[in-house]
Design a protein around this motif. Structure first.
Motif, PDB file in Angstrom:
ATOM      1  N   ALA A 158       0.833  -1.209   0.000  1.00 16.62           N
ATOM      2  CA  ALA A 158       0.000   0.000   0.000  1.00 16.62           C
ATOM      3  C   ALA A 158       0.870   1.262   0.000  1.00 16.62           C
ATOM      4  O   ALA A 158       1.944   1.291   0.615  1.00 16.62           O
ATOM      5  N   ILE A 159       0.394   2.274  -0.695  1.00 19.31           N
ATOM      6  CA  ILE A 159       1.050   3.578  -0.673  1.00 19.31           C
ATOM      7  C   ILE A 159       0.787   4.195   0.692  1.00 19.31           C
ATOM      8  O   ILE A 159      -0.331   4.131   1.209  1.00 19.31           O
ATOM      9  N   ARG A 160       1.810   4.776   1.283  1.00 21.08           N
ATOM     10  CA  ARG A 160       1.678   5.408   2.601  1.00 21.08           C
ATOM     11  C   ARG A 160       1.842   6.919   2.446  1.00 21.08           C
ATOM     12  O   ARG A 160       2.590   7.378   1.592  1.00 21.08           O
ATOM     13  N   VAL A 196       3.554  12.944  10.454  1.00 20.28           N
ATOM     14  CA  VAL A 196       2.396  12.308  11.071  1.00 20.28           C
ATOM     15  C   VAL A 196       1.744  11.428  10.012  1.00 20.28           C
ATOM     16  O   VAL A 196       1.402  11.894   8.928  1.00 20.28           O
ATOM     17  N   GLN A 197       1.565  10.136  10.344  1.00 11.49           N
ATOM     18  CA  GLN A 197       0.991   9.183   9.393  1.00 11.49           C
ATOM     19  C   GLN A 197      -0.462   9.522   9.095  1.00 11.49           C
ATOM     20  O   GLN A 197      -1.232   9.886   9.981  1.00 11.49           O
ATOM     21  N   LEU A 198      -0.818   9.394   7.800  1.00  3.96           N
ATOM     22  CA  LEU A 198      -2.190   9.595   7.352  1.00  3.96           C
ATOM     23  C   LEU A 198      -2.759   8.266   6.883  1.00  3.96           C
ATOM     24  O   LEU A 198      -2.008   7.319   6.637  1.00  3.96           O
ATOM     25  N   ASP A 199      -4.080   8.194   6.722  1.00  3.92           N
ATOM     26  CA  ASP A 199      -4.665   6.953   6.211  1.00  3.92           C
ATOM     27  C   ASP A 199      -4.466   6.873   4.697  1.00  3.92           C
ATOM     28  O   ASP A 199      -3.874   7.765   4.081  1.00  3.92           O
ATOM     29  N   SER A 200      -4.996   5.827   4.075  1.00  4.88           N
ATOM     30  CA  SER A 200      -4.766   5.591   2.643  1.00  4.88           C
ATOM     31  C   SER A 200      -5.366   6.671   1.748  1.00  4.88           C
ATOM     32  O   SER A 200      -4.942   6.842   0.609  1.00  4.88           O
TER      33      SER A 200
END
Length: 171
Positions: free
Chosen positions: A126-128, A139-143
């Motif tokens: 999956a692309i992150r 900060v991590q985001l959703d897909s």
């Protein structure tokens, strides 16, 4: 005889002493002629691009660390290395008894307008996406590029030179 040779020696010494100055000005003149020749032979060249600021995506790099929440585990230790040539290496380790690490390599892009970093893996993964808080915080985001549910601080990766310790403890 010495009296006649003395002025000749003095004059020749002065002549040799001034020769490097003549050579230097000759070199300067050659450079000036060369620059003029280049500018007249290539009038269509636009050199204004040399004055532009460097592409910031080429300077946004480093090693980021964090301990992120996980739906089906106790947590996920994540190390993200963003390299200067837009390659990345993501190392993940689940908080379990096993210390197995998972590696993901690929390319990243950096969008200054949306302030996001997008990781595109080499293999089928999956692309992150990560939001850039500042030069040292992601900060991590959703897909879909939206914030993750819950406390955003839980999804934070910090660049190694902005934190005191590189160790992230898994409990």
């Amino acid at each position: 005889m010495i009296k006649i040779n003395l002025p000749l020696m003095f004059f020749s010494t002065l002549l040799f002493a001034h020769q490097p100055a003549l050579a230097l000005s000759d070199m300067q003149m050659q450079e000036k002629v060369l620059k003029t020749r280049e500018s007249t032979s290539q009038p269509h060249m636009d050199h204004s691009a040399h004055d532009k600021a460097p592409d910031q995506s080429q300077t946004f790099h480093g090693v980021f660390y964090g301990f992120l929440p996980c739906d089906d585990c106790d947590g996920l230790k994540m190390t993200l290395s963003l390299k200067q040539n837009n390659n990345y290496l993501l190392v993940s380790q689940y908080a379990k008894e096993s210390s197995r690490e998972f590696y993901e390599k690929g390319k990243y892009t950096w969008d200054e307008k949306t302030r996001t970093v997008v990781l595109t893996p080499r293999k089928d993964a999956a692309i992150r996406q990560f939001r850039i808080e500042d030069e040292g915080t992601l900060v991590q985001l959703d897909s879909k590029g939206a914030p993750m549910p819950g406390n955003q601080e839980s999804y934070t990766l910090r660049r190694s030179d902005t934190v005191k310790s590189r160790q992230v403890h898994i409990h």
